[in-house]
Design a protein around this motif. Structure first.
Motif, PDB file in Angstrom:
ATOM      1  N   CYS A   3      -7.199  -9.041  -5.125  1.00  0.00           N
ATOM      2  CA  CYS A   3      -7.795  -9.367  -3.830  1.00  0.00           C
ATOM      3  C   CYS A   3      -6.785  -9.067  -2.723  1.00  0.00           C
ATOM      4  O   CYS A   3      -5.593  -8.882  -2.991  1.00  0.00           O
ATOM      5  CB  CYS A   3      -8.282 -10.817  -3.785  1.00  0.00           C
ATOM      6  SG  CYS A   3      -7.021 -12.059  -3.504  1.00  0.00           S
ATOM      7  N   ALA A   4      -7.271  -9.034  -1.510  1.00  0.00           N
ATOM      8  CA  ALA A   4      -6.413  -8.686  -0.371  1.00  0.00           C
ATOM      9  C   ALA A   4      -5.250  -9.659  -0.207  1.00  0.00           C
ATOM     10  O   ALA A   4      -4.178  -9.273   0.255  1.00  0.00           O
ATOM     11  CB  ALA A   4      -7.243  -8.640   0.911  1.00  0.00           C
ATOM     12  N   GLY A 100      -2.749   9.186   0.490  1.00  0.00           N
ATOM     13  CA  GLY A 100      -1.747   9.969  -0.222  1.00  0.00           C
ATOM     14  C   GLY A 100      -0.772   9.140  -1.027  1.00  0.00           C
ATOM     15  O   GLY A 100      -0.898   7.914  -1.137  1.00  0.00           O
ATOM     16  N   PRO A 101       0.235   9.817  -1.582  1.00  0.00           N
ATOM     17  CA  PRO A 101       1.185   9.134  -2.463  1.00  0.00           C
ATOM     18  C   PRO A 101       2.033   8.081  -1.759  1.00  0.00           C
ATOM     19  O   PRO A 101       2.521   7.151  -2.396  1.00  0.00           O
ATOM     20  CB  PRO A 101       2.063  10.271  -3.007  1.00  0.00           C
ATOM     21  CG  PRO A 101       1.876  11.407  -2.062  1.00  0.00           C
ATOM     22  CD  PRO A 101       0.508  11.246  -1.465  1.00  0.00           C
ATOM     23  N   GLY A 102       2.187   8.178  -0.449  1.00  0.00           N
ATOM     24  CA  GLY A 102       2.957   7.191   0.303  1.00  0.00           C
ATOM     25  C   GLY A 102       2.116   6.079   0.897  1.00  0.00           C
ATOM     26  O   GLY A 102       2.616   5.273   1.686  1.00  0.00           O
ATOM     27  N   ALA A 103       0.850   6.026   0.526  1.00  0.00           N
ATOM     28  CA  ALA A 103      -0.047   5.013   1.097  1.00  0.00           C
ATOM     29  C   ALA A 103       0.446   3.610   0.766  1.00  0.00           C
ATOM     30  O   ALA A 103       0.881   3.331  -0.359  1.00  0.00           O
ATOM     31  CB  ALA A 103      -1.471   5.199   0.581  1.00  0.00           C
ATOM     32  N   TRP A 109      -5.644   0.145  -2.190  1.00  0.00           N
ATOM     33  CA  TRP A 109      -6.600  -0.794  -2.788  1.00  0.00           C
ATOM     34  C   TRP A 109      -7.888  -0.869  -1.969  1.00  0.00           C
ATOM     35  O   TRP A 109      -8.987  -0.827  -2.534  1.00  0.00           O
ATOM     36  CB  TRP A 109      -5.944  -2.174  -2.910  1.00  0.00           C
ATOM     37  CG  TRP A 109      -6.816  -3.217  -3.515  1.00  0.00           C
ATOM     38  CD1 TRP A 109      -7.063  -3.428  -4.834  1.00  0.00           C
ATOM     39  CD2 TRP A 109      -7.576  -4.212  -2.810  1.00  0.00           C
ATOM     40  NE1 TRP A 109      -7.929  -4.486  -5.004  1.00  0.00           N
ATOM     41  CE2 TRP A 109      -8.248  -4.986  -3.768  1.00  0.00           C
ATOM     42  CE3 TRP A 109      -7.733  -4.511  -1.458  1.00  0.00           C
ATOM     43  CZ2 TRP A 109      -9.073  -6.050  -3.421  1.00  0.00           C
ATOM     44  CZ3 TRP A 109      -8.560  -5.571  -1.116  1.00  0.00           C
ATOM     45  CH2 TRP A 109      -9.221  -6.332  -2.088  1.00  0.00           C
ATOM     46  N   LEU A 110      -7.761  -0.972  -0.653  1.00  0.00           N
ATOM     47  CA  LEU A 110      -8.957  -1.035   0.197  1.00  0.00           C
ATOM     48  C   LEU A 110      -9.857   0.176  -0.034  1.00  0.00           C
ATOM     49  O   LEU A 110     -11.082   0.033  -0.158  1.00  0.00           O
ATOM     50  CB  LEU A 110      -8.552  -1.105   1.675  1.00  0.00           C
ATOM     51  CG  LEU A 110      -7.933  -2.410   2.157  1.00  0.00           C
ATOM     52  CD1 LEU A 110      -7.319  -2.228   3.541  1.00  0.00           C
ATOM     53  CD2 LEU A 110      -8.945  -3.547   2.147  1.00  0.00           C
ATOM     54  N   GLY A 111      -9.261   1.368  -0.072  1.00  0.00           N
ATOM     55  CA  GLY A 111     -10.040   2.588  -0.288  1.00  0.00           C
ATOM     56  C   GLY A 111     -10.759   2.612  -1.619  1.00  0.00           C
ATOM     57  O   GLY A 111     -11.836   3.193  -1.748  1.00  0.00           O
TER      58      GLY A 111
END
Length: 163
Positions: A3-4, A100-103, A109-111
């Motif tokens: 969860c958030a 991307g990889p640096g997210a 998680w949101l995406g």
């Protein structure tokens, strides 16, 4: 992460902030930028914060420079811009990547939780908004073009729900 509230982030002032500090509140999580066509949405986000924070809404702004470098400033520049132009006083966080990889892990998680148009996990642009319920689960994803005023009804509904 389930969860958030399991995530943490760094505030614009450089402080460690566990999102668990916002447990049992409704979150509106937004990637923001100061040089975007949607930047005037800061006013609407601030209005939502003003109107609903007493009932349990927390607006969380995450500056992002991934979209045509529309957030070029440092933390002090961002804070000054938001305060002077929109009187923003909702929680703001350090600049993050949302794709991307640096997210940032929260944004990855949101995406995954609520996909965008055509099922994409990627964040399309600045001012993508996620509404998170009191239980920390993503209720809705809103496009950058969705004005904050259009979120009033979904926020009201989320504020009325108890985990």
């Amino acid at each position: 992460m389930t969860c958030a509230f399991d995530f943490e982030a760094t505030t614009l002032e450089g402080q460690h902030q566990p999102l668990s500090d916002y447990a049992d509140r409704v979150l509106l999580i937004v990637n923001v930028a100061s040089r975007c066509g949607f930047t005037p949405q800061y006013a609407g986000l601030q209005q939502l914060w003003t109107d609903f924070s007493g009932r349990g809404l927390v607006v969380l702004g995450f500056p992002c420079d991934q979209f045509r470098q529309q957030e070029p400033g440092d933390a002090a520049d961002i804070r000054r811009f938001c305060a002077l132009n929109y009187a923003v006083d909702f929680p703001m966080f350090a600049k993050v990547e949302v794709n991307g990889p640096g997210a940032h892990p929260l944004w990855a998680w949101l995406g995954q939780q609520k996909r965008g148009v055509l099922g994409t996990r990627a964040i399309k642009w600045n001012f993508t908004k996620f509404l998170v319920g009191r239980d920390g689960q993503v209720l809705r994803r809103f496009a950058p073009s969705t004005p904050p005023s259009a979120l009033r009804s979904p926020i009201e509904k989320a504020l009325g729900e108890r985990a």
